[in-house]
Design a protein around this motif. Structure first.
Motif, PDB file in Angstrom:
ATOM      1  N   GLU A  53     -67.699   8.929 -52.952  1.00 56.07           N
ATOM      2  CA  GLU A  53     -67.820   7.810 -53.900  1.00 56.07           C
ATOM      3  C   GLU A  53     -66.691   7.852 -54.936  1.00 56.07           C
ATOM      4  O   GLU A  53     -66.124   6.814 -55.292  1.00 56.07           O
TER       5      GLU A  53
ATOM      6  N   ALA B 292     -63.578   6.672 -53.221  1.00 56.86           N
ATOM      7  CA  ALA B 292     -63.645   5.219 -53.015  1.00 56.86           C
ATOM      8  C   ALA B 292     -63.311   4.466 -54.296  1.00 56.86           C
ATOM      9  O   ALA B 292     -62.548   3.490 -54.277  1.00 56.86           O
ATOM     10  N   LYS B 293     -63.866   4.906 -55.419  1.00 55.71           N
ATOM     11  CA  LYS B 293     -63.608   4.232 -56.695  1.00 55.71           C
ATOM     12  C   LYS B 293     -62.151   4.375 -57.127  1.00 55.71           C
ATOM     13  O   LYS B 293     -61.544   3.434 -57.621  1.00 55.71           O
TER      14      LYS B 293
ATOM     15  N   VAL C 113     -63.115   1.110 -48.581  1.00 49.81           N
ATOM     16  CA  VAL C 113     -63.769   2.395 -48.324  1.00 49.81           C
ATOM     17  C   VAL C 113     -65.273   2.187 -48.429  1.00 49.81           C
ATOM     18  O   VAL C 113     -65.754   1.555 -49.368  1.00 49.81           O
ATOM     19  N   LYS C 114     -65.990   2.726 -47.455  1.00 45.45           N
ATOM     20  CA  LYS C 114     -67.440   2.650 -47.494  1.00 45.45           C
ATOM     21  C   LYS C 114     -67.996   4.017 -47.109  1.00 45.45           C
ATOM     22  O   LYS C 114     -67.436   4.710 -46.273  1.00 45.45           O
ATOM     23  N   VAL C 115     -69.101   4.386 -47.747  1.00 45.84           N
ATOM     24  CA  VAL C 115     -69.719   5.695 -47.548  1.00 45.84           C
ATOM     25  C   VAL C 115     -71.027   5.516 -46.784  1.00 45.84           C
ATOM     26  O   VAL C 115     -71.842   4.653 -47.132  1.00 45.84           O
TER      27      VAL C 115
ATOM     28  N   THR D 137     -59.488   4.836 -55.273  1.00 46.66           N
ATOM     29  CA  THR D 137     -58.527   4.167 -54.390  1.00 46.66           C
ATOM     30  C   THR D 137     -58.862   2.699 -54.175  1.00 46.66           C
ATOM     31  O   THR D 137     -58.254   2.049 -53.322  1.00 46.66           O
ATOM     32  N   ASP D 138     -59.799   2.168 -54.936  1.00 45.12           N
ATOM     33  CA  ASP D 138     -60.185   0.772 -54.826  1.00 45.12           C
ATOM     34  C   ASP D 138     -58.956  -0.121 -54.965  1.00 45.12           C
ATOM     35  O   ASP D 138     -58.133   0.067 -55.856  1.00 45.12           O
TER      36      ASP D 138
END
Length: 128
Positions: free
Chosen positions: A93, A96-97, A105-107, A99-100
């Motif tokens: 998470e 993902a945040k 990106v999904k977890v 490199t937004d």
């Protein structure tokens, strides 16, 4: 090596599986392998569901910084993390945040759901 990377060129897919104990150097080597293989635009599945010792939050931030430090504007393919609950999920998470905007990106906590989502993605960011 605790990070095993397979590249499937016909499917434009990279699968990385992390097992056992790994270090920041192992992660850095895997990222460098991605960059050298010219697969940034490929879809990526990174399975970090069962390492012996998950990376800490600082390690996740360092990995994101390494990716963000790449100055080129090549398109980045979507990335699916497969995680187990706990530190690995939190790290994914964080990545993902951080490199937004560079890529989608999904977890996931389920490999099949992650693969299905990747198969539904039409292409890398910047080529849609």
């Amino acid at each position: 090596m605790p990070i095993h990377v397979d590249v499937f060129h016909p499917n434009r897919l990279v699968i990385a599986v992390v097992r056992g104990t790994f270090t920041a150097d192992d992660v850095r080597a895997a990222v460098i392998q991605f960059l050298a293989s010219d697969v940034l635009h490929y879809r990526k599945l990174i399975d970090i569901a069962s390492p012996t010792t998950p990376m800490d939050k600082a390690g996740a931030q360092a990995m994101a910084n390494l990716v963000l430090a790449q100055s080129d504007d090549r398109p980045r393919g979507p990335l699916a993390f497969v995680v187990s609950p706990g530190q690995a999920a939190e790290n994914a998470e964080v990545f993902a945040k951080l490199t937004d905007g560079k890529r989608i990106v999904k977890v996931f906590q389920n490999l099949h759901e992650a693969r299905k989502w990747l198969d539904e993605q039409s292409g890398p960011v910047g080529l849609r």
